[in-house]
Scaffold this motif. Structure first.
Motif, PDB file in Angstrom:
ATOM      1  N   ASP A  11     -17.604   5.002 -16.516  1.00 36.64           N
ATOM      2  CA  ASP A  11     -18.303   4.688 -15.263  1.00 36.64           C
ATOM      3  C   ASP A  11     -17.617   3.579 -14.473  1.00 36.64           C
ATOM      4  N   ARG A  12     -16.776   2.801 -15.138  1.00 34.61           N
ATOM      5  CA  ARG A  12     -16.074   1.726 -14.443  1.00 34.61           C
ATOM      6  C   ARG A  12     -14.852   2.244 -13.680  1.00 34.61           C
ATOM      7  N   GLY A  13     -14.570   3.533 -13.828  1.00 32.28           N
ATOM      8  CA  GLY A  13     -13.599   4.217 -12.997  1.00 32.28           C
ATOM      9  C   GLY A  13     -12.192   3.676 -13.050  1.00 32.28           C
ATOM     10  N   ASP A  14     -11.638   3.355 -11.868  1.00 29.33           N
ATOM     11  CA  ASP A  14     -10.231   2.955 -11.745  1.00 29.33           C
ATOM     12  C   ASP A  14     -10.002   1.462 -11.980  1.00 29.33           C
ATOM     13  N   ARG A  15     -11.020   0.755 -12.334  1.00 28.47           N
ATOM     14  CA  ARG A  15     -10.877  -0.664 -12.655  1.00 28.47           C
ATOM     15  C   ARG A  15      -9.887  -0.819 -13.816  1.00 28.47           C
ATOM     16  N   ILE A  19      -3.477  -3.487 -20.281  1.00 26.74           N
ATOM     17  CA  ILE A  19      -2.076  -3.609 -19.874  1.00 26.74           C
ATOM     18  C   ILE A  19      -1.260  -3.823 -21.134  1.00 26.74           C
ATOM     19  N   ASP A  20      -0.298  -2.951 -21.360  1.00 28.45           N
ATOM     20  CA  ASP A  20       0.581  -3.035 -22.530  1.00 28.45           C
ATOM     21  C   ASP A  20       2.007  -2.840 -22.041  1.00 28.45           C
ATOM     22  N   GLY A  21       2.715  -3.961 -21.812  1.00 32.41           N
ATOM     23  CA  GLY A  21       4.069  -3.865 -21.273  1.00 32.41           C
ATOM     24  C   GLY A  21       4.050  -3.275 -19.880  1.00 32.41           C
ATOM     25  N   GLU A  22       4.736  -2.153 -19.722  1.00 33.37           N
ATOM     26  CA  GLU A  22       4.800  -1.485 -18.418  1.00 33.37           C
ATOM     27  C   GLU A  22       3.665  -0.486 -18.218  1.00 33.37           C
ATOM     28  N   ILE A  23       2.842  -0.285 -19.227  1.00 34.48           N
ATOM     29  CA  ILE A  23       1.761   0.703 -19.148  1.00 34.48           C
ATOM     30  C   ILE A  23       0.454   0.011 -18.798  1.00 34.48           C
ATOM     31  N   SER A  24      -0.262   0.601 -17.850  1.00 33.48           N
ATOM     32  CA  SER A  24      -1.568   0.095 -17.454  1.00 33.48           C
ATOM     33  C   SER A  24      -2.553   1.257 -17.428  1.00 33.48           C
ATOM     34  N   LEU A  25      -3.708   1.072 -18.055  1.00 31.48           N
ATOM     35  CA  LEU A  25      -4.724   2.120 -18.079  1.00 31.48           C
ATOM     36  C   LEU A  25      -5.994   1.633 -17.403  1.00 31.48           C
ATOM     37  N   SER A  26      -6.622   2.519 -16.646  1.00 27.35           N
ATOM     38  CA  SER A  26      -7.923   2.227 -16.059  1.00 27.35           C
ATOM     39  C   SER A  26      -9.007   2.499 -17.100  1.00 27.35           C
ATOM     40  N   TYR A  27     -10.228   2.075 -16.795  1.00 29.10           N
ATOM     41  CA  TYR A  27     -11.333   2.339 -17.713  1.00 29.10           C
ATOM     42  C   TYR A  27     -11.570   3.835 -17.879  1.00 29.10           C
ATOM     43  N   TYR A  58      -1.863  -5.071 -31.837  1.00 23.74           N
ATOM     44  CA  TYR A  58      -2.342  -4.809 -30.490  1.00 23.74           C
ATOM     45  C   TYR A  58      -1.362  -3.925 -29.735  1.00 23.74           C
ATOM     46  N   SER A  59      -1.839  -2.780 -29.323  1.00 25.74           N
ATOM     47  CA  SER A  59      -1.096  -1.833 -28.496  1.00 25.74           C
ATOM     48  C   SER A  59      -2.119  -0.850 -27.964  1.00 25.74           C
ATOM     49  N   ILE A  60      -1.743  -0.095 -26.951  1.00 19.28           N
ATOM     50  CA  ILE A  60      -2.662   0.911 -26.439  1.00 19.28           C
ATOM     51  C   ILE A  60      -2.988   1.927 -27.521  1.00 19.28           C
ATOM     52  N   ASN A  61      -1.978   2.331 -28.319  1.00 20.24           N
ATOM     53  CA  ASN A  61      -2.232   3.299 -29.389  1.00 20.24           C
ATOM     54  C   ASN A  61      -3.275   2.788 -30.375  1.00 20.24           C
ATOM     55  N   SER A  62      -3.122   1.559 -30.830  1.00 21.50           N
ATOM     56  CA  SER A  62      -4.049   1.007 -31.818  1.00 21.50           C
ATOM     57  C   SER A  62      -5.460   0.878 -31.255  1.00 21.50           C
ATOM     58  N   ILE A  63      -5.564   0.415 -30.025  1.00 15.65           N
ATOM     59  CA  ILE A  63      -6.879   0.246 -29.400  1.00 15.65           C
ATOM     60  C   ILE A  63      -7.561   1.590 -29.204  1.00 15.65           C
ATOM     61  N   LEU A  64      -6.812   2.579 -28.724  1.00 17.72           N
ATOM     62  CA  LEU A  64      -7.384   3.913 -28.545  1.00 17.72           C
ATOM     63  C   LEU A  64      -7.793   4.515 -29.887  1.00 17.72           C
ATOM     64  N   ALA A  65      -6.996   4.279 -30.930  1.00 18.16           N
ATOM     65  CA  ALA A  65      -7.347   4.797 -32.257  1.00 18.16           C
ATOM     66  C   ALA A  65      -8.658   4.192 -32.746  1.00 18.16           C
TER      67      ALA A  65
END
Length: 450
Positions: A11-15, A19-27, A58-65
């Motif tokens: 629900d927080r959309g594009d906020r 941020i992990d290095g050059e990668i940025s993900l929205s909610y 800490y990395s996007i992979n670990s957090i998503l897992a």
């Protein structure tokens, strides 16, 4: 898979969320990718109630897992450093069913465990996600601590208020402080910046690059920033809040930090792997005293030891007898504390670190706080040295502030401490060192000589 909190993230959309290095993900992207990963995990055979080791930092992979496994209602065991001792604890004592490696690539490996430990039953029967945290294992094999992960998330899941804050993820991925920070940042709508290399140089570089406003750290790491002048090498002007915990703060170090961060609020936090992190409040950034202002936490001081009780308290230890709880359900923190009036608490140090000199108790923090104001001392650590007559005497390792001989340093230190300490507290062994030893969790090593 039923996790309504994924919807609140989406629900927080594009906020900005991560941020992990050059990668940025929205909610929205975080929620969608966590859902996709959860489906992939289930296709690999992971089902609700199974214990899954997540090896990563800490990395996007670990957090998503972690988020995906929580959505499945698995029991997640995050691990940064998968040593043989930790691997044995998780496979044997914790009966793990899968190992997910969430480093540069994501792999899933089935294990022999069936996740049948009796403590898992309440989580499995209620369809609740679990969390296993391991102690540092400094006194032997690590303790495996079981939590209700859904409760931890529910406590932090709240509507975003005001401007988004940028927070750096520095405290370890497999530590209660790190998990609490991650969950708190994501479920309050703020932005988390991942740091893969936990060095003062790299952390300060990311603070500058992303204009980070909040730095959760611990006193030893903040001191490393000071000693290396990294606050001068990088533009940290965006910083507004530094929270510190996991160990006691020497008052003189706090004075130094106020000098180098005059516009930054400094807030002491407090919690344990067993009870979670309590909400705290300090009278000022110059005080090492704090109040526990979290209504869900109760505290008391019994024979000098701080004891806590919270609704988010751990469910139990998976591999050792639970002797940390009193008969009436209070958790013994192992921290020496005193009431400072007006509901404030002063942490004096760890019970296990106390130096026993002929029956007299010496607190290393008292020695270190004094030495940090000595002109010849840049950094130091105090510890106990075995002695045939008194049991122990005080030893200190000192990193000098400038080139000086060992004899010269000893004379300067003893002259400085004269009249400031009782005789039994005076250091008997003074060792000049190039660096003060620090653990992988960025704490000073005190078990130098027993």
């Amino acid at each position: 898979m039923n996790a309504c909190w994924l919807g609140s993230l989406e629900d927080r959309g594009d906020r900005r969320a991560l941020i992990d290095g050059e990668i940025s993900l929205s909610y929205k992207q975080v929620a969608q990718q966590a859902r996709d990963l959860a489906r992939s995990f289930m296709q690999s055979g992971i089902t609700p109630g199974q214990v899954v080791i997540v090896h990563g930092n800490y990395s996007i992979n670990s957090i998503l897992a972690l988020l995906a496994l929580a959505a499945i209602k698995a029991i997640v065991a995050p691990v940064t450093n998968l040593t043989p001792s930790i691997e044995e604890t998780l496979k044997v004592a914790c009966d793990a069913s899968f190992l997910v490696t969430a480093l540069d690539d994501m792999t899933v490996v089935p294990l022999a465990g069936q996740s049948r430990h009796p403590l898992y039953r309440s989580l499995q029967q209620s369809g609740i996600a679990g969390l296993i945290l391991l102690s540092s294992g400094s006194t032997g094999k690590p303790k495996a601590i079981l939590h209700n992960l859904d409760n931890l998330i529910a406590e932090k899941d709240k509507q975003s208020r005001g401007r988004q804050l940028v927070v750096i993820l520095f405290l370890m991925f497999d530590h209660i402080g790190g998990v609490n920070t991650l969950v708190n940042v994501l479920f309050s709508g703020n932005c988390a910046v991942v740091v893969r290399e936990r060095t003062p140089e790299r952390v300060c570089r990311e603070l500058e690059r992303h204009k980070v406003q909040v730095l959760p750290a611990n006193p030893t790491f903040l001191n490393l920033i000071r000693l290396g002048d990294f606050h001068q090498r990088h533009d940290l002007s965006a910083l507004r809040l530094i929270t510190y915990g996991t160990e006691a703060m020497p008052l003189q170090l706090l004075v130094h930090l106020r000098e180098i961060f005059p516009r930054v609020r400094l807030l002491q936090t407090f919690g344990t792997s067993e009870t979670g992190i309590a909400g705290t409040q300090s009278t000022s950034s110059q005080s090492t005293r704090f109040k526990i202002v979290d209504d869900s936490f109760e505290y008391r001081i019994v024979e000098g030891e701080l004891q806590l009780k919270s609704p988010g308290q751990f469910l139990g230890y998976l591999n050792v007898e639970n002797t940390s709880l009193t008969a009436d359900g209070w958790f013994r923190t192992g921290d020496l504390a005193e009431s400072a009036g007006n509901g404030e608490i002063q942490i004096l140090g760890r019970i296990n670190d106390v130096i026993n000199v002929g029956g007299e108790k010496v607190l290393p923090l008292e020695i270190e706080a004094l030495l940090l104001s000595c002109p010849q001392v840049l950094d130091c650590v105090a510890y106990g040295v075995n002695n045939a007559i008194t049991g122990q005497v005080v030893g200190v390792n000192i990193k000098p502030a400038y080139p000086i001989s060992s004899d010269g340093l000893r004379r300067a230190v003893m002259d400085f401490l004269a009249g400031k300490l009782e005789r039994y507290k005076m250091p008997v062994k003074i060792r000049k060192v190039d660096e003060i030893a620090v653990s992988e969790r960025s704490k000073k090593k005190r078990n130098i000589e027993l």
